[in-house]
Design an enzyme around this catalytic site. Sequence first.
Site, mmCIF file in Angstrom:
data_model
loop_
_atom_site.group_PDB
_atom_site.id
_atom_site.type_symbol
_atom_site.label_atom_id
_atom_site.label_comp_id
_atom_site.label_asym_id
_atom_site.label_seq_id
_atom_site.Cartn_x
_atom_site.Cartn_y
_atom_site.Cartn_z
ATOM 1 N N ARG A 84 0.841 -1.203 0.000
ATOM 2 C CA ARG A 84 0.000 0.000 0.000
ATOM 3 C C ARG A 84 0.872 1.247 0.000
ATOM 4 O O ARG A 84 2.043 1.209 0.346
ATOM 5 C CB ARG A 84 -0.904 0.014 1.243
ATOM 6 C CG ARG A 84 -1.991 -1.050 1.207
ATOM 7 C CD ARG A 84 -2.836 -1.037 2.475
ATOM 8 N NE ARG A 84 -3.439 0.266 2.682
ATOM 9 C CZ ARG A 84 -3.142 1.069 3.694
ATOM 10 N NH1 ARG A 84 -2.254 0.720 4.604
ATOM 11 N NH2 ARG A 84 -3.749 2.232 3.807
ATOM 12 N N LYS A 105 3.688 -7.208 12.155
ATOM 13 C CA LYS A 105 2.909 -7.424 10.933
ATOM 14 C C LYS A 105 3.141 -8.825 10.366
ATOM 15 O O LYS A 105 4.277 -9.209 10.093
ATOM 16 C CB LYS A 105 3.277 -6.361 9.898
ATOM 17 C CG LYS A 105 2.464 -6.453 8.625
ATOM 18 C CD LYS A 105 2.511 -5.150 7.860
ATOM 19 C CE LYS A 105 1.924 -5.284 6.483
ATOM 20 N NZ LYS A 105 1.744 -3.995 5.825
ATOM 21 N N ARG A 139 0.988 5.344 18.528
ATOM 22 C CA ARG A 139 1.955 5.787 19.540
ATOM 23 C C ARG A 139 1.578 5.096 20.830
ATOM 24 O O ARG A 139 0.487 5.303 21.354
ATOM 25 C CB ARG A 139 1.859 7.306 19.691
ATOM 26 C CG ARG A 139 3.026 7.898 20.439
ATOM 27 C CD ARG A 139 3.095 9.381 20.289
ATOM 28 N NE ARG A 139 1.864 10.060 20.673
ATOM 29 C CZ ARG A 139 1.552 11.290 20.288
ATOM 30 N NH1 ARG A 139 2.336 11.954 19.487
ATOM 31 N NH2 ARG A 139 0.436 11.860 20.702
HETATM 32 C C1 BTN Z 1 0.780 -3.838 2.356
HETATM 33 O O1 BTN Z 1 0.748 -4.245 3.513
HETATM 34 O O2 BTN Z 1 1.334 -2.766 2.072
HETATM 35 C C2 BTN Z 1 0.136 -4.662 1.274
HETATM 36 C C3 BTN Z 1 1.016 -5.787 0.823
HETATM 37 C C4 BTN Z 1 0.375 -6.656 -0.241
HETATM 38 C C5 BTN Z 1 1.319 -7.695 -0.772
HETATM 39 C C6 BTN Z 1 0.665 -8.645 -1.720
HETATM 40 S S1 BTN Z 1 1.703 -9.996 -2.145
HETATM 41 C C7 BTN Z 1 0.598 -10.478 -3.395
HETATM 42 C C8 BTN Z 1 0.122 -9.213 -4.068
HETATM 43 N N1 BTN Z 1 1.070 -8.809 -5.093
HETATM 44 C C9 BTN Z 1 1.668 -7.652 -4.783
HETATM 45 O O3 BTN Z 1 2.539 -7.103 -5.479
HETATM 46 N N2 BTN Z 1 1.219 -7.183 -3.637
HETATM 47 C C10 BTN Z 1 0.214 -8.063 -3.048
#
Ligand code: BTN
Length: 266
Positions: A63, A128, A256
């Site tokens: 994201r 995470k 925080r």
């Molecule tokens: C995040 O937490 O920022 C989102 C991560 C999403 C990762 C997945 S892996 C499969 C799909 N292909 C990508 O390039 N991204 C999502």
Amino acid sequence: MNPPIHWPAEAIWEAVAPALPGFTVEVLPQLDSTNTELMRRARAGRLEPVLLVAEQQTAGRGRLGRDWFSDARVHHGSPDSLTFSLGLPLSPHDWSGLSLAVGVSVLQSLHPDLQLKWPNDVWLHERKLAGILIETASLGDVRYAVIGIGININERDAAGLATPPAWLREVLPGVDAAQALLRIAAPLVHAIQAFETHGFGPFQKLFNARDALGGLTVTLSDGLSGVAQGVDGTGALLVQTAQGVQKVTSSEVSVRPLRPPAYENL
Ligand code: BTN
């Protein structure tokens, strides 16, 4: 040379296809990104429902324009990360809350100890474990949703990661990427179809029961801070601030940790 990975493509297809005609499962050894690939296909007019798994991603995306690094190592015939995207035409009345509903479904399929950090980071004990990236492409009247999910399966180090990692084997010892996919895929499709029909409403309580931020002081990227109070019926994060309750719909929220006053000047 690594032994072949046994993906449960047929079992997933059997569980999903009756509710999603035309659905296929595709596994590729390497891709830049499963999201990028399904967005490319959608822009080229390919809007069929598909679950696309990459055993390795070379340019995973997260994201907010971030990279998503997944572990390409393979142990005992299973990759250390699971990376896949589900693509399907979708036409909900209201799109708000889709990514939260997806997070709820992933949590329910995996383990009761997992929590969601708004909007849709999957957390285990404040670290995470998985990320979700949802993108859409429009072609004429049809909107195609690409729901990408990346999950750490096996222990990994924190190098290159914005937040410290957790991994699924901490709570499900011995689980592998194929088993995790089998647990997630069909319930995810059914959750998305429920969202398409009923919207976020039915997911609100479920999200709030697994909300990692509830009761914590959070700071938003616009500088505002307050106490997180769960989400409303559209998936907006409610934050109690000095100016009253604010609804957050899109900014990144960072947590925080609260400290007792006696420690504040140490
Ligand atoms: C995040 O937490 O920022 C989102 C991560 C999403 C990762 C997945 S892996 C499969 C799909 N292909 C990508 O390039 N991204 C999502």
